[in-house]
Design a protein around this motif. Structure first.
Motif, PDB file in Angstrom:
ATOM      1  N   LEU A 367       0.852  -1.188   0.000  1.00  8.52           N
ATOM      2  CA  LEU A 367       0.000   0.000   0.000  1.00  8.52           C
ATOM      3  C   LEU A 367       0.889   1.239   0.000  1.00  8.52           C
ATOM      4  O   LEU A 367       1.944   1.242   0.627  1.00  8.52           O
ATOM      5  CB  LEU A 367      -0.895   0.007   1.234  1.00  8.52           C
ATOM      6  CG  LEU A 367      -1.949  -1.095   1.295  1.00  8.52           C
ATOM      7  CD1 LEU A 367      -2.754  -0.974   2.580  1.00  8.52           C
ATOM      8  CD2 LEU A 367      -2.871  -1.033   0.104  1.00  8.52           C
ATOM      9  N   PRO A 368       0.474   2.289  -0.675  1.00  7.92           N
ATOM     10  CA  PRO A 368       1.278   3.513  -0.684  1.00  7.92           C
ATOM     11  C   PRO A 368       1.153   4.233   0.648  1.00  7.92           C
ATOM     12  O   PRO A 368       0.080   4.699   1.004  1.00  7.92           O
ATOM     13  CB  PRO A 368       0.660   4.327  -1.824  1.00  7.92           C
ATOM     14  CG  PRO A 368      -0.737   3.831  -1.929  1.00  7.92           C
ATOM     15  CD  PRO A 368      -0.746   2.396  -1.482  1.00  7.92           C
ATOM     16  N   VAL A 369       2.253   4.321   1.361  1.00  7.30           N
ATOM     17  CA  VAL A 369       2.220   4.927   2.694  1.00  7.30           C
ATOM     18  C   VAL A 369       2.547   6.414   2.623  1.00  7.30           C
ATOM     19  O   VAL A 369       1.936   7.228   3.302  1.00  7.30           O
ATOM     20  CB  VAL A 369       3.226   4.210   3.627  1.00  7.30           C
ATOM     21  CG1 VAL A 369       3.324   4.923   4.965  1.00  7.30           C
ATOM     22  CG2 VAL A 369       2.787   2.763   3.848  1.00  7.30           C
ATOM     23  N   THR A 370       3.511   6.771   1.789  1.00  7.55           N
ATOM     24  CA  THR A 370       3.920   8.177   1.732  1.00  7.55           C
ATOM     25  C   THR A 370       3.204   8.885   0.573  1.00  7.55           C
ATOM     26  O   THR A 370       2.760   8.239  -0.377  1.00  7.55           O
ATOM     27  CB  THR A 370       5.437   8.285   1.513  1.00  7.55           C
ATOM     28  OG1 THR A 370       5.733   7.734   0.218  1.00  7.55           O
ATOM     29  CG2 THR A 370       6.220   7.505   2.555  1.00  7.55           C
ATOM     30  N   PRO A 371       3.109  10.207   0.645  1.00  6.13           N
ATOM     31  CA  PRO A 371       2.478  10.937  -0.477  1.00  6.13           C
ATOM     32  C   PRO A 371       3.194  10.662  -1.802  1.00  6.13           C
ATOM     33  O   PRO A 371       2.552  10.580  -2.854  1.00  6.13           O
ATOM     34  CB  PRO A 371       2.618  12.403  -0.062  1.00  6.13           C
ATOM     35  CG  PRO A 371       2.721  12.370   1.430  1.00  6.13           C
ATOM     36  CD  PRO A 371       3.444  11.108   1.770  1.00  6.13           C
ATOM     37  N   GLU A 373       4.698   7.874  -2.736  1.00  9.59           N
ATOM     38  CA  GLU A 373       4.303   6.548  -3.247  1.00  9.59           C
ATOM     39  C   GLU A 373       2.913   6.607  -3.870  1.00  9.59           C
ATOM     40  O   GLU A 373       2.652   6.001  -4.917  1.00  9.59           O
ATOM     41  CB  GLU A 373       4.323   5.527  -2.097  1.00  9.59           C
ATOM     42  CG  GLU A 373       5.732   5.177  -1.628  1.00  9.59           C
ATOM     43  CD  GLU A 373       5.737   4.334  -0.368  1.00  9.59           C
ATOM     44  OE1 GLU A 373       6.766   3.698  -0.106  1.00  9.59           O
ATOM     45  OE2 GLU A 373       4.736   4.316   0.369  1.00  9.59           O
ATOM     46  N   LEU A 374       2.019   7.347  -3.218  1.00 10.14           N
ATOM     47  CA  LEU A 374       0.666   7.480  -3.780  1.00 10.14           C
ATOM     48  C   LEU A 374       0.718   8.212  -5.116  1.00 10.14           C
ATOM     49  O   LEU A 374       0.039   7.831  -6.082  1.00 10.14           O
ATOM     50  CB  LEU A 374      -0.237   8.241  -2.798  1.00 10.14           C
ATOM     51  CG  LEU A 374      -1.673   8.389  -3.285  1.00 10.14           C
ATOM     52  CD1 LEU A 374      -2.447   7.095  -3.085  1.00 10.14           C
ATOM     53  CD2 LEU A 374      -2.389   9.532  -2.572  1.00 10.14           C
TER      54      LEU A 374
ATOM     55  N   GLY B 239       7.576   1.512   1.786  1.00 17.61           N
ATOM     56  CA  GLY B 239       7.412   2.790   2.458  1.00 17.61           C
ATOM     57  C   GLY B 239       8.694   3.304   3.088  1.00 17.61           C
ATOM     58  O   GLY B 239       9.793   2.822   2.807  1.00 17.61           O
ATOM     59  N   GLU B 240       8.523   4.254   3.987  1.00 15.82           N
ATOM     60  CA  GLU B 240       9.661   4.966   4.572  1.00 15.82           C
ATOM     61  C   GLU B 240      10.603   4.020   5.323  1.00 15.82           C
ATOM     62  O   GLU B 240      11.814   4.226   5.342  1.00 15.82           O
ATOM     63  CB  GLU B 240       9.101   6.031   5.530  1.00 15.82           C
ATOM     64  CG  GLU B 240      10.130   6.956   6.101  1.00 15.82           C
ATOM     65  CD  GLU B 240       9.513   7.906   7.128  1.00 15.82           C
ATOM     66  OE1 GLU B 240       8.277   7.957   7.240  1.00 15.82           O
ATOM     67  OE2 GLU B 240      10.304   8.594   7.811  1.00 15.82           O
ATOM     68  N   MET B 258      -2.926   6.865   6.596  1.00 13.30           N
ATOM     69  CA  MET B 258      -1.474   6.922   6.411  1.00 13.30           C
ATOM     70  C   MET B 258      -1.070   8.322   5.923  1.00 13.30           C
ATOM     71  O   MET B 258      -1.928   9.090   5.466  1.00 13.30           O
ATOM     72  CB  MET B 258      -1.045   5.879   5.367  1.00 13.30           C
ATOM     73  CG  MET B 258      -1.374   4.460   5.775  1.00 13.30           C
ATOM     74  SD  MET B 258      -0.383   3.985   7.194  1.00 13.30           S
ATOM     75  CE  MET B 258      -1.593   3.137   8.190  1.00 13.30           C
ATOM     76  N   PRO B 259       0.222   8.657   5.971  1.00 15.49           N
ATOM     77  CA  PRO B 259       0.634   9.981   5.473  1.00 15.49           C
ATOM     78  C   PRO B 259       0.199  10.235   4.026  1.00 15.49           C
ATOM     79  O   PRO B 259      -0.002  11.373   3.615  1.00 15.49           O
ATOM     80  CB  PRO B 259       2.159   9.932   5.592  1.00 15.49           C
ATOM     81  CG  PRO B 259       2.415   8.964   6.698  1.00 15.49           C
ATOM     82  CD  PRO B 259       1.335   7.938   6.604  1.00 15.49           C
ATOM     83  N   SER B 260       0.023   9.166   3.247  1.00  8.85           N
ATOM     84  CA  SER B 260      -0.433   9.336   1.859  1.00  8.85           C
ATOM     85  C   SER B 260      -1.898   9.716   1.793  1.00  8.85           C
ATOM     86  O   SER B 260      -2.387  10.139   0.744  1.00  8.85           O
ATOM     87  CB  SER B 260      -0.231   8.025   1.091  1.00  8.85           C
ATOM     88  OG  SER B 260      -1.014   6.995   1.669  1.00  8.85           O
ATOM     89  N   GLY B 261      -2.623   9.528   2.897  1.00 10.58           N
ATOM     90  CA  GLY B 261      -4.049   9.829   2.902  1.00 10.58           C
ATOM     91  C   GLY B 261      -4.923   8.592   2.790  1.00 10.58           C
ATOM     92  O   GLY B 261      -6.116   8.653   3.049  1.00 10.58           O
ATOM     93  N   ILE B 262      -4.341   7.464   2.383  1.00 13.99           N
ATOM     94  CA  ILE B 262      -5.175   6.269   2.272  1.00 13.99           C
ATOM     95  C   ILE B 262      -5.437   5.696   3.661  1.00 13.99           C
ATOM     96  O   ILE B 262      -4.642   5.880   4.577  1.00 13.99           O
ATOM     97  CB  ILE B 262      -4.560   5.185   1.360  1.00 13.99           C
ATOM     98  CG1 ILE B 262      -3.261   4.656   1.959  1.00 13.99           C
ATOM     99  CG2 ILE B 262      -4.360   5.659  -0.050  1.00 13.99           C
ATOM    100  CD1 ILE B 262      -3.033   3.244   1.570  1.00 13.99           C
ATOM    101  N   PRO B 280       0.800  -0.097   7.761  1.00 12.81           N
ATOM    102  CA  PRO B 280      -0.310  -0.926   7.278  1.00 12.81           C
ATOM    103  C   PRO B 280       0.053  -2.409   7.337  1.00 12.81           C
ATOM    104  O   PRO B 280       1.203  -2.778   7.059  1.00 12.81           O
ATOM    105  CB  PRO B 280      -0.510  -0.470   5.831  1.00 12.81           C
ATOM    106  CG  PRO B 280       0.643   0.359   5.484  1.00 12.81           C
ATOM    107  CD  PRO B 280       1.380   0.729   6.716  1.00 12.81           C
ATOM    108  N   ALA B 282      -0.662  -4.632   5.329  1.00 18.90           N
ATOM    109  CA  ALA B 282      -0.287  -5.122   4.006  1.00 18.90           C
ATOM    110  C   ALA B 282       1.198  -4.932   3.715  1.00 18.90           C
ATOM    111  O   ALA B 282       1.746  -5.580   2.834  1.00 18.90           O
ATOM    112  CB  ALA B 282      -1.109  -4.423   2.926  1.00 18.90           C
ATOM    113  N   ASN B 283       1.852  -4.036   4.447  1.00 16.45           N
ATOM    114  CA  ASN B 283       3.272  -3.774   4.204  1.00 16.45           C
ATOM    115  C   ASN B 283       4.165  -4.441   5.243  1.00 16.45           C
ATOM    116  O   ASN B 283       5.317  -4.079   5.402  1.00 16.45           O
ATOM    117  CB  ASN B 283       3.544  -2.263   4.196  1.00 16.45           C
ATOM    118  CG  ASN B 283       2.892  -1.573   3.013  1.00 16.45           C
ATOM    119  OD1 ASN B 283       2.099  -2.182   2.306  1.00 16.45           O
ATOM    120  ND2 ASN B 283       3.212  -0.318   2.805  1.00 16.45           N
TER     121      ASN B 283
END
Lengths: 587, 288
Positions: A367-371, A373-374, B239-240, B258-262, B280, B282-283
């Motif tokens: 899943l995209p965690v950081t902006p 990645e999204l 991720g990070e 998450m920081p991405s907004g999802i 998450p 999933a990660n």
């Protein structure tokens, strides 16, 4: 072919409408289970759950998703390792089980023969019903036959050719000796090509499309090869080819998916692809609301677009190997670094982008965690969708859809977007609709299961669509085509609300803006485009909507960026534009 | 959504592996129920031979296809692999040093970190048959195969050059060191014959793996559970904090933004550095 299929294990009760249905979708990354059942006289969504697809045996993911549904509803769905069917008096089990499967990957198919021009449109319609990756025989240039969306055959081959599709020259042409000779030559070429293949690479099905005479000629050359003959009704109608392809896909691709035999024994009907399932859903909506509907889906491995006209005609275009996870490599190869990086606000070096794409290919459930990645996921999605729609702009594809009244975003990537603004901007950037279009989001991801449910019980499925489809009205979008004279706005918009007050806005060329109409609110829309700017009625033509437009979650969107959408080459200008467009949606 | 799917490490697992005829024809040298040893030749096809790679018994002989062997093994799955299955003694390439390092010809070399161009050159010079490395830059694989990595992964193009050795990357592409847990598992098996098994078809269920044969039926199978639960040791797969290890402190029962907004189902994880972060499910990959 001598592949035995297990029988369907949950036969449908004859003549009666179903009280309950379990729909299982198995995609390349995620598996979903959806339970529909009767509540207060209507077929309703009772529960939906997801689990990772377990490629070592798809049963694992399906059980996990279905078990979650069991836990939430308290309804027992399994007994002795299989689905409990029909529904019991105690309310356990279900009357019907439907399967939507995309986990097996595409059917790799070699296409050749003198009839590529003759049967192209009809064959394309049939190919669109299954996940198919066609390759053209040596000597046939893919760009000369865009309707097949094929790749050239690379030797040595990296994937086995699982099926050969030999297209005859058409019954009318068979009277000409050169057409007959061309068919014989193509059959010889097929034999020659497959003769070089090792057992592992050799095709398991050989389909000849043509009249009885064409099939006989092919049989003569192909000797002992077991042939499936298909005689289309017309060049634009694939006849029984669709059904033959469905069976071949099931016997070759799905049979090789670990656990498929057991899952099939749970089902009440043949498994269908996501494209077919969504096609049934979209066609229903198009006919119900008498409008042209286009649904798009960007998946982990593949991307597709399904359109249906108000008259019920269906148009599909798909790229089974173009997506945001396992299919991300193909997007990178098609769009190149610059094509993807142009959608990013921050610099990303080419090597870093390539590495990020390879990470997505090898870890499809990330899943995209950081902006950042999204943003990369959405950049890949824009390009995947753009490519699919470009492919579709050929006869028989979604380019044949006269106009788009409603554009529906389906699938997990759009449904799980952080905000509706993300989903709306992605759809507008990639699809670039023209004129007036309703933007809709399949937020609950029910398009595929409800399409599959319509195979089991069309009436109950229609009921569930009306009651629970959970389609989110993002808003109405007005998109302009053409460039206004310098210094002039592209379009002046007047909204006259039901309480009599007006809102007027001038939208500058190259910008996108949201105007306020709340969900449930209605307003009369008047559009005054600048000379040379078209909002769907011709350049410069004003429009006064006969019926009021309805509000949506994002109000009225006016996209005055022009078509086709062009991003500035200069990086600073490009980023400024991207920021401006995102700011319009509060991003 | 969702827990991660599979384990990366499966110790003393009962497995079956297919050993395939290289080109559809050849002489199968074993029969059903025959015991086999990893170094044993089971298929001959002219100058090309196929070794068992496993300790166990022949379960099936499939005409024109190959032999299925059942046995017990420790399996370490990798994220990417290229080439054909190869069998050889396990050898360790030093973490640092002057290349080319000379390794036993015919061995499967463990590269404990990034597979650099120098390390690749060392392996080629030594004529090893396979490399099990932590990670590699795509260019290193592309120089070997002559084909772009994404095309190799999705099977759209075959290698332009016949691969002189096979490669499995435990942690995929990039510059990542081998997790110490993997090195601890591998260390006792130096010089023991192993099977390096890259996937033979894209999109198939088969994953890249290093298979270490164990004495047949002598080791009880270790049961495992892949659920992310409090106390589980996990690796972060994206991720990070990609590549970090940690221990799950607690599961969060509502979706987390998450920081991405999802929004995703998530867990609080205490990383090796001591930091506690929300990630998450999933990660996360459970490894203990």
């Amino acid at each position: 072919m001598a592949v035995a299929l297990t029988p369907y294990g949950s036969p449908l009760p004859a003549g009666a409408s179903l009280r309950s249905m379990l729909l299982i979708e198995c995609g390349s990354a995620w598996t979903h289970a959806t339970l529909l059942g009767m509540a207060e006289g209507h077929c309703r969504l009772l529960s939906r759950a997801s689990a990772p697809t377990t490629h070592a045996d798809i049963i694992g993911g399906m059980y996990e998703a279905a078990r979650q549904v069991e836990r939430v509803t308290g309804r027992k769905l399994f007994a002795q390792g299989r689905t409990l069917s029909p529904e019991t008096d105690a309310g356990d089990g279900v009357d019907g089980v439907g399967l939507v499967l995309s986990a097996g990957g595409p059917l790799h198919m070699l296409v050749l023969g003198p009839g590529l021009d003759v049967w192209g449109t009809g064959v394309r319609r049939a190919l669109a019903t299954a996940a198919v990756a066609p390759v053209l025989a040596p000597g046939l240039a893919p760009e000369a036959y865009p309707m097949f969306q094929a790749e050239p055959l690379h030797m040595p081959m990296s994937q086995p050719v699982q099926m050969v599709l030999l297209l005859g020259p058409g019954p009318a042409a068979m009277a000409q000796p050169q057409a007959r000779a061309a068919l014989e030559s193509a059959a010889h070429q097929a034999l020659q090509l497959t003769g070089f293949m090792t057992e592992r690479m050799r095709p398991m099905a050989f389909v000849v499309v043509g009249s009885a005479e064409e099939q006989a000629v092919a049989r003569q050359v192909l000797g002992g090869v077991d042939i499936i003959g298909v005689e289309p009704q017309s060049p634009s109608h694939p006849g029984s080819l669709t059904m033959a392809l469905g069976q071949i896909y099931e016997q070759i691709v799905l049979q090789s998916v670990a656990g498929f035999g057991r899952v099939r024994s749970w089902a009440s009907t043949a498994p269908i692809s996501h494209v077919t399932a969504q096609g049934r859903f979209v066609r229903f909506l198009a006919q119900r609301y008498a409008m042209n509907v286009l649904a798009v889906n960007i998946g982990a491995t593949g991307t597709f677009a399904v359109g249906a006209s108000a008259h019920g005609n269906l148009f599909t275009t798909q790229a089974p190997l173009l997506g945001v996870r396992q299919g991300a490599g193909a997007v990178l190869r098609d769009s190149a670094y610059a094509g993807i990086a142009r959608w990013l606000l921050d610099d990303m070096a080419e090597d870093a982008l390539r590495e990020a794409v390879l990470l997505r290919m090898t870890q499809p459930r990330l899943l995209p965690v950081t902006p950042g990645e999204l943003a990369l996921d959405h950049a890949l999605a824009r390009e995947a969708l753009r490519h699919v729609l470009e492919q579709g702009a050929t006869p028989g594809g979604i380019g044949d859809l006269p106009r788009i009244d409603a554009l529906i975003g389906t699938g997990g990537l759009l449904a799980n977007a952080p905000t509706l603004g993300h989903a709306a901007l992605l759809l507008l950037d990639a699809v670039q609709p023209r004129g007036v279009t309703s933007l809709v989001l399949d937020a609950a991801q029910l398009a595929a299961p409800l399409g599959a449910a319509s195979l089991l019980d069309p009436m109950a499925s229609a009921d569930a669509v009306d009651m629970d489809a959970l389609l989110v009205q993002i808003g109405t979008c007005v998109s302009t085509v053409g460039t206004p004279p310098p210094g002039e706005p592209a379009v002046r918009v007047v909204l006259e609300y039901e309480d009599g007050h007006q809102h007027m806005a001038e939208i500058l060329a190259g910008t996108i803006e949201k105007l306020p109409i709340a969900p449930g609110q209605r307003a009369r829309l008047m559009l005054y485009p600048a000379p040379g700017v078209d909002i769907g009625l011709g350049p410069g033509e004003h429009a006064h909507a006969g019926n009021p437009v309805e509000g949506g979650q994002l109000g009225l969107i006016v996209d005055a960026r022009g078509r086709p959408l062009i991003l500035p080459d200069d990086p600073a200008q490009r980023r400024a534009r991207l920021r401006q467009w995102r700011a319009a949606f509060g991003l | 959504m969702e827990a991660p799917s599979e384990w990366l490490l499966r110790q003393a697992d009962a497995i079956e592996r297919e050993r395939v005829l290289p080109s559809g024809r050849g002489m199968v040298l074993v029969a059903v129920d025959d015991p086999v040893e990893p170094e044993q030749m089971i298929i001959a096809q002219g100058a090309v031979t196929v070794l068992a790679g496993l300790r166990g018994r022949v379960k099936r002989v499939v005409p024109e296809r190959g032999v299925v062997i059942g046995g017990t093994a420790t399996v370490i799955e990798g994220l990417a692999g290229f080439g054909s299955p190869v069998v050889g003694p396990l050898a360790f390439m030093p973490q640092t040093g002057t290349f080319p390092q000379i390794l036993p010809p015919g061995s499967v070399a463990v590269v404990p970190g990034e597979l650099t161009p120098d390390a690749m050159q060392g392996a080629l010079t030594s004529r090893v048959v396979g490399i099990f490395a932590a990670s590699a830059q795509p260019q290193v694989i592309e120089a070997l195969a002559g084909t772009e990595c994404s095309a190799l992964l999705d099977g759209s193009l075959p290698p332009t050059n016949p691969l002189p050795l096979s490669v499995v990357l435990a942690h995929g592409f990039g510059r990542r060191p081998m997790r110490p847990e993997i090195m601890q598992i591998l260390a006792p098996y130096a010089n023991q014959t192993v099977l390096l098994n890259p996937p033979q078809r894209s999109g198939s269920a088969q994953r890249a793996e290093l298979v270490i044969p164990l004495p047949w039926q002598a080791v009880p199978r270790i049961s495992f559970d892949n659920a992310i639960i409090p106390g589980a040791v996990v690796w972060v797969t994206g991720g990070e904090f990609h590549g970090a290890a940690g221990r799950v402190s607690r599961l969060l029962h509502t979706g987390q933004v998450m920081p991405s907004g999802i929004r995703a189902r998530a867990a609080r994880v205490r990383l090796e550095t001591g930091a506690e972060v929300t990630l998450p499910l999933a990660n996360l990959q459970r490894v203990g």
